[in-house]
Every structure is written in structure tokens, then in C-alpha cells.
Design a protein around this motif. Structure first.
Motif, mmCIF file in Angstrom:
data_model
loop_
_atom_site.group_PDB
_atom_site.id
_atom_site.type_symbol
_atom_site.label_atom_id
_atom_site.label_comp_id
_atom_site.label_asym_id
_atom_site.label_seq_id
_atom_site.Cartn_x
_atom_site.Cartn_y
_atom_site.Cartn_z
ATOM 1 N N LEU A 99 56.856 -74.572 112.255
ATOM 2 C CA LEU A 99 57.376 -75.896 111.836
ATOM 3 C C LEU A 99 56.459 -77.033 112.050
ATOM 4 C CD1 LEU A 99 61.077 -75.154 112.523
ATOM 5 C CD2 LEU A 99 60.045 -74.818 110.605
ATOM 6 N N SER A 100 55.892 -77.056 113.398
ATOM 7 C CA SER A 100 55.044 -77.912 113.913
ATOM 8 C C SER A 100 53.437 -77.869 113.570
ATOM 9 C CB SER A 100 54.892 -78.076 115.541
ATOM 10 O OG SER A 100 54.441 -76.742 115.767
ATOM 11 N N ASP A 101 53.096 -77.020 112.580
ATOM 12 C CA ASP A 101 51.760 -76.805 112.432
ATOM 13 C C ASP A 101 51.491 -77.809 111.108
ATOM 14 O OD1 ASP A 101 49.027 -75.632 111.372
ATOM 15 O OD2 ASP A 101 49.367 -74.198 112.765
ATOM 16 N N ALA A 102 50.594 -78.624 111.367
ATOM 17 C CA ALA A 102 50.450 -79.377 109.988
ATOM 18 C C ALA A 102 49.804 -78.764 108.911
ATOM 19 C CB ALA A 102 49.509 -80.342 110.674
ATOM 20 N N GLY A 103 49.125 -77.775 109.058
ATOM 21 C CA GLY A 103 48.579 -76.947 108.194
ATOM 22 C C GLY A 103 49.189 -76.141 107.306
ATOM 23 N N ILE A 104 50.382 -75.813 107.622
ATOM 24 C CA ILE A 104 51.688 -74.927 106.997
ATOM 25 C C ILE A 104 52.615 -75.769 106.488
ATOM 26 C CG2 ILE A 104 53.120 -73.272 107.435
ATOM 27 C CD1 ILE A 104 51.727 -72.214 110.033
ATOM 28 N N HIS A 105 52.691 -75.612 105.039
ATOM 29 C CA HIS A 105 53.930 -76.253 104.260
ATOM 30 C C HIS A 105 54.904 -75.315 103.957
ATOM 31 C CE1 HIS A 105 51.078 -79.697 103.743
ATOM 32 N NE2 HIS A 105 50.054 -78.831 103.795
#
Length: 536
Positions: A99-105
Motif C-alpha cells: 500500500l505504501s509503495d509508490a510504484g504499485i497501483h
């Protein structure tokens, strides 16, 4: 090549497994799906791809929060610098690192509305229910993966489920010029067969359809992974999957690790309180208890803690298994210890589905309870902690409530992703009831338990030897009697020493020595090179 395989697989039946389907049925279904996708979206796909950065879609036709392997794929892809869309039902929250990874939507697809009305389709109307559900899933996959994911370059799909995701995602990959990669966790048709045993000829027909579709479209993927060497051999020989799938063993994330006693006390106190009477077997445990030592426990790395200001040094805080007491009043130092005469804690996780025999567990617990009554202090009471949720949970708990256990205490919990490794790390023993519907997959729950250093009692089947070593880090059973025997043999003499029963200690030591490597290392050595080729 794809067309040749399409035609050959429709015309040639599998003699070893008579799951063939009339060629025209598969052909018509394929044409319908492919033409619909092409007609609706082809021009738009080309325009969107030309204006977007390359993206990997990791697709689960199920609950994302309960799909740890696919979350692990998404996380490693993001760490490798790729843009990732994690697609599936957004029922249960994913792990905080996802949830906190900017590269994962997180790109949700709606759960089928018809599932809420399943009881309105009894008997033969089940076919109507299935048809409505599949149509809705087809539309959701086409809309989300085919349209909403920009710059699609690679699709990584979990299998099972196979229908309709395999044919739909294959069609989307063809239209969008993306590579389809299938991650084989098991066979969808073998799981379907478990639920179709009472549906006669209709059920057998559905299983044949599922097997034919799975074999056909799984073989059309650009590449594939699988969870065991046995599955790789089966896919490449019986179903002629080319290139042969890459064996990508499940490995525990870094959060699955043995816990110090201080962390065990904090977790046990939060979920179980001071005694078993603090919780009810009729409701899931909640982390509602707050330890007075929570802050100092969080900073501790072993069994010694600083005594918190404002807490009387004569206080002794207890959980079901542990206690915090002041060891040095002058220096204000405390320590965490095991409670004398404590119960053993055995934990298992489940999706409460037909590929796990919880009737076997209940019968084994009755046998253990009787043995503990006869053996007295040689066998400890046992707390059985069952994590997870699923369709068979309520009926099993009703069955369990009819038994008047004396030394067995059953508790259930559906813990958030960050607490699940901690609950495993608190246990003395892991239990794996998974029995493979295909005989070829490996249970990820056992991998997680090994990461936490737990010895495991496991329902045996041949492929399990790729993961567990009987007599070293695990004991296998095949029925209720052998599970009860294994449990008594492991726990006999549990209170003879602080470390627990002699056999349990030996298994725990071997489990600690044989902890599996990390998922990141496994992924980087086997998947990363493939992704670099596909994304080039």
C-alpha cells in the motif's frame, strides 16, 4: 505458433486424462472473446500504448489481500523499477509495504454481484448462476486490464482460477501486444472437481470444460512459472507447455522470522489477554488488549526489558503463555518468561475450502483430548489458533462447539497482514491441513511457518517432500489417528523443561537450521531476467 497450438489442442484429446472438449465449443468461445475484445478496443489500445510508460499488470481473479504470492510479485517488480498495476478484488487490505509503495497501483475489479444471491440458484440453476458470474467477470477483466491499465507490456496472471481469466487475458494480450505470463499455483480443474463431486454428469462436464480451457490457453502463454518441480514436469510432459515453466518456489517475506520472547508476549497479550477466559471461541480474536509494557517490549530484542516508569515493580503481567516480571528491582530491569504449566500453542491458517479436511482435525483433537485426560501431566493443554476466513468456517465451528473439550481450546482470528507473521512466530507448532487437489502444488502457509522457525505437522502427499523433510522439520499424517499420534508424540513431556518436549525441541532446532531463503533472492535469480527480456 499460437494458431497451430490452438488448432492442435482442440483436435487432439489427452489420452492420459480424458478431459477433451468438442473442438467447435472451444473454438466458438475463443472467437467470441477475441472478436469482442478486438472490435471494442483495438484502436484505443494502440493509441494508449503509444502515449504511456510500460506497465506490468499482476492479475488475481480473487481477493488481493489473501494472495501473498502475487503481492510478492508486485513488490519485486516495483523494486526492479517497473510500473505495476495489481488487479483483483479489493476485499482485504494488502500488506502495508504494498500500500505504501509508490510504484504499485491497486486497480480493483468489482466482486461478482451475483455471489450475494447464490442461494437463489439451487440445483440445476447453478449453471445459470455460473454463466451470469462468468459474463460479469469477462466484462470486468476486459474493462480493467484491457482498457484502464495504461501502457500494458506484460500480464502476470495467477492460475487458478482459470475461467474466464485465462482466455480473456490471452485475448487482451494478443490485442494489446503484451506478453502473457501464467503463474501456476495449481490446476483450476482439479479444484473445481472437489466442488462438483455431487453434481453428477453436469459436474463432470464442467470439469472437462475447465481442463480443456486451462490446457489450451495456459499453453499459449509467452512464459510461465510454477510452484514445484513436480508441476513443471507435469505441465511440460502431459500438457506440452513450451517453454517449460520456471520453478519459482514460494519463499517467506522478510517479515516471517522467529520472534524474541518480548515480542511474543506483546502479540499474545494483545490478542488473547491474560487468560483464555478473556476470549470467546464463538468470535474471532481482536487485538483489543493493551499491555502496560507495550513501549518497552517494542524496544526489546530478547527476554530482558527496561521497567517502564509509573509501573509498580511488584506487578507481574501475564498473557496466556508468557509473563513479564521485575528481575532486578534496584536497577529497574524486567524479563519476559514462559508461564509455568502453560498450554502449547498450535497455529494453522486456512481459506476454509474443500482442499483442507477440517473434519480430520476435529476428530484428531478429540483423540488428543482423550489422551491428555489419560496421560495427565505428560501432555499439556493445547490452544489451537486458526487464522483465515472462508465458506466452511461457520459450519465447522458449529461442529466443534458440540464437543466438550477439557484440554483443547479453539480460537479463530482473521489478523491484518502485519500481525499474521507475529502470530505464527508466537506458536510452538504449525499445522498444515492442505492436501493438494492435483498432488502437485505446495502450501504457502507451510513456507510462512518455516520462515518463523516452526516445526510443522503436515497432511502428507508426494510433492510435499520438495518443501518439508519428515522427521527433521516436519511430521506427516494422512488421517485423524496419525495426526493425533503425531501431536501426542511431539508434545509428550512438554512441561519437563523450559524449552518444551524433547522431540519438539529437536524438530524446532532442525526447522531453524533449514529456514528457506528469501523470496527476493528467488525472484531476482529466476524472474527478473525474464522480465528484462519481455520488457525490452
Amino acid at each position: 505458433m499460437a494458431i497451430r497450438r490452438l488448432l492442435s489442442l482442440m483436435l487432439v484429446a489427452d489420452e492420459a486424462h480424458p478431459t477433451g472438449l468438442p473442438a467447435y465449443v472451444v473454438l466458438l468461445a475463443t472467437i467470441f472473446i477475441a472478436v469482442a475484445v478486438v472490435a471494442l478496443f483495438r484502436a484505443s489500445f494502440q493509441q494508449r500504448r503509444a502515449t504511456s510508460s510500460p506497465t506490468v499488470a499482476v492479475v488475481v481473479l480473487g481477493d488481493l489481500g489473501r494472495s501473498p504470492r502475487m503481492q510478492n510479485h508486485a513488490w519485486c517488480l516495483a523494486q526492479a523499477g517497473y510500473r505495476v498495476h495489481l488487479v483483483g478484488y479489493d476485499d482485504t487490505p494488502c500488506h502495508p509495504r504494498i500500500l505504501s509503495d509508490a510504484g504499485i497501483h491497486i486497480t480493483p475489479i468489482p466482486a461478482p454481484w451475483v455471489d450475494r444471491h447464490r442461494k437463489k440458484f439451487p440445483g440445476a440453476l447453478f449453471l445459470a448462476f455460473a454463466a451470469v458470474k462468468v459474463v460479469g467477470q469477462v466484462w470486468s477483466l476486459v474493462r480493467v486490464v484491457g482498457w484502464e491499465v495504461p501502457g500494458l507490456k506484460v500480464i502476470v496472471q495467477q492460475n487458478p482460477p482459470s475461467i474466464p481469466s485465462l482466455p480473456v487475458l490471452w485475448a487482451v494480450s494478443v490485442v494489446r501486444g503484451a506478453a502473457l505470463v501464467v503463474d501456476w499455483h495449481n490446476y483450476g480443474y482439479s479444484l473445481l472437481a472437489l466442488g462438483m463431486q455431487t453434481r453428477g454428469a453436469v459436474g463432470r462436464g464442467l470439469v472437462r470444460v475447465s481442463a480443456a480451457v486451462e490446457r489450451l490457453f495456459g499453453g499459449l502463454a509467452r512464459a510461465s512459472f510454477c510452484v514445484s518441480q513436480a508441476m513443471q514436469t507435469d505441465l511440460s510432459t502431459r500438457w506440452s507447455v513450451r517453454p517449460p515453466p520456471i520453478v519459482l518456489y514460494d519463499r517467506p517475506p522478510d517479515t516471517f522470522t522467529p520472534l524474541p520472547l518480548s515480542a511474543k508476549h506483546d502479540t499474545l497479550f494483545r490478542y488473547l489477554g491474560q487468560s483464555l477466559e478473556s476470549s470467546s471461541p464463538d468470535a474471532d480474536l481482536q487485538p483489543g488488549h493493551h499491555s502496560a509494557f507495550a513501549d518497552v517490549l517494542a524496544e526489546a530484542s530478547g527476554d530482558e526489558v527496561a521497567w517502564p516508569a509509573g509501573v509498580d515493580r511488584s506487578v507481574r503481567e501475564v498473557s496466556v503463555l508468557t509473563a513479564v516480571e521485575c528481575a532486578d528491582r534496584g536497577r529497574g530491569r524486567g524479563r519476559v518468561v514462559w508461564r509455568e504449566g502453560r498450554p502449547a500453542l498450535m497455529v494453522t491458517s486456512t481459506s476454509w475450502t474443500a482442499d483442507e479436511d477440517f473434519g480430520l482435525l476435529l476428530e484428531a483433537l478429540v483423540k488428543y483430548d482423550d489422551a491428555a485426560e489419560r496421560w495427565g501431566s505428560r501432555l499439556p493443554p493445547v490452544v489451537v489458533l486458526i487464522t483465515g476466513k472462508g465458506p466452511l468456517k461457520a459450519s465447522w465451528l458449529r461442529s466443534a462447539s458440540r464437543h466438550r473439550f477439557r484440554g483443547v481450546h479453539i480460537r479463530t482470528v482473521f489478523a491484518p497482514a502485519e500481525d499474521y507473521p507475529k502470530l505464527l512466530g508466537c506458536a510452538d507448532l504449525g499445522l498444515c491441513l492442505h492436501y493438494s487437489s492435483s498432488g502437485l502444488d505446495l502450501p504457502m502457509k507451510a513456507v510462512d511457518m518455516l520462515g518463523c522457525g516452526l516445526p510443522i505437522l503436515a497432511h502428507g502427499f508426494p510433492t510435499l517432500a520438495e518443501l518439508l523433510h519428515e522427521g527433521h522439520n516436519a511430521l506427516f499424517f494422512d488421517d485423524a489417528a496419525s495426526l493425533a499420534t503425531a501431536l501426542t508424540s511431539v508434545l509428550e513431556g512438554f512441561h519437563d523443561s523450559p524449552g518444551g518436549a524433547p522431540r519438539l525441541c529437536r524438530l524446532r532446532q532442525c526447522a531453524a537450521e533449514r529456514r528457506p531463503g528469501s523470496w527476493a533472492d528467488e525472484w531476482n535469480s529466476k524472474v527478473k531476467p525474464l522480465m528484462e527480456t519481455l520488457m525490452a
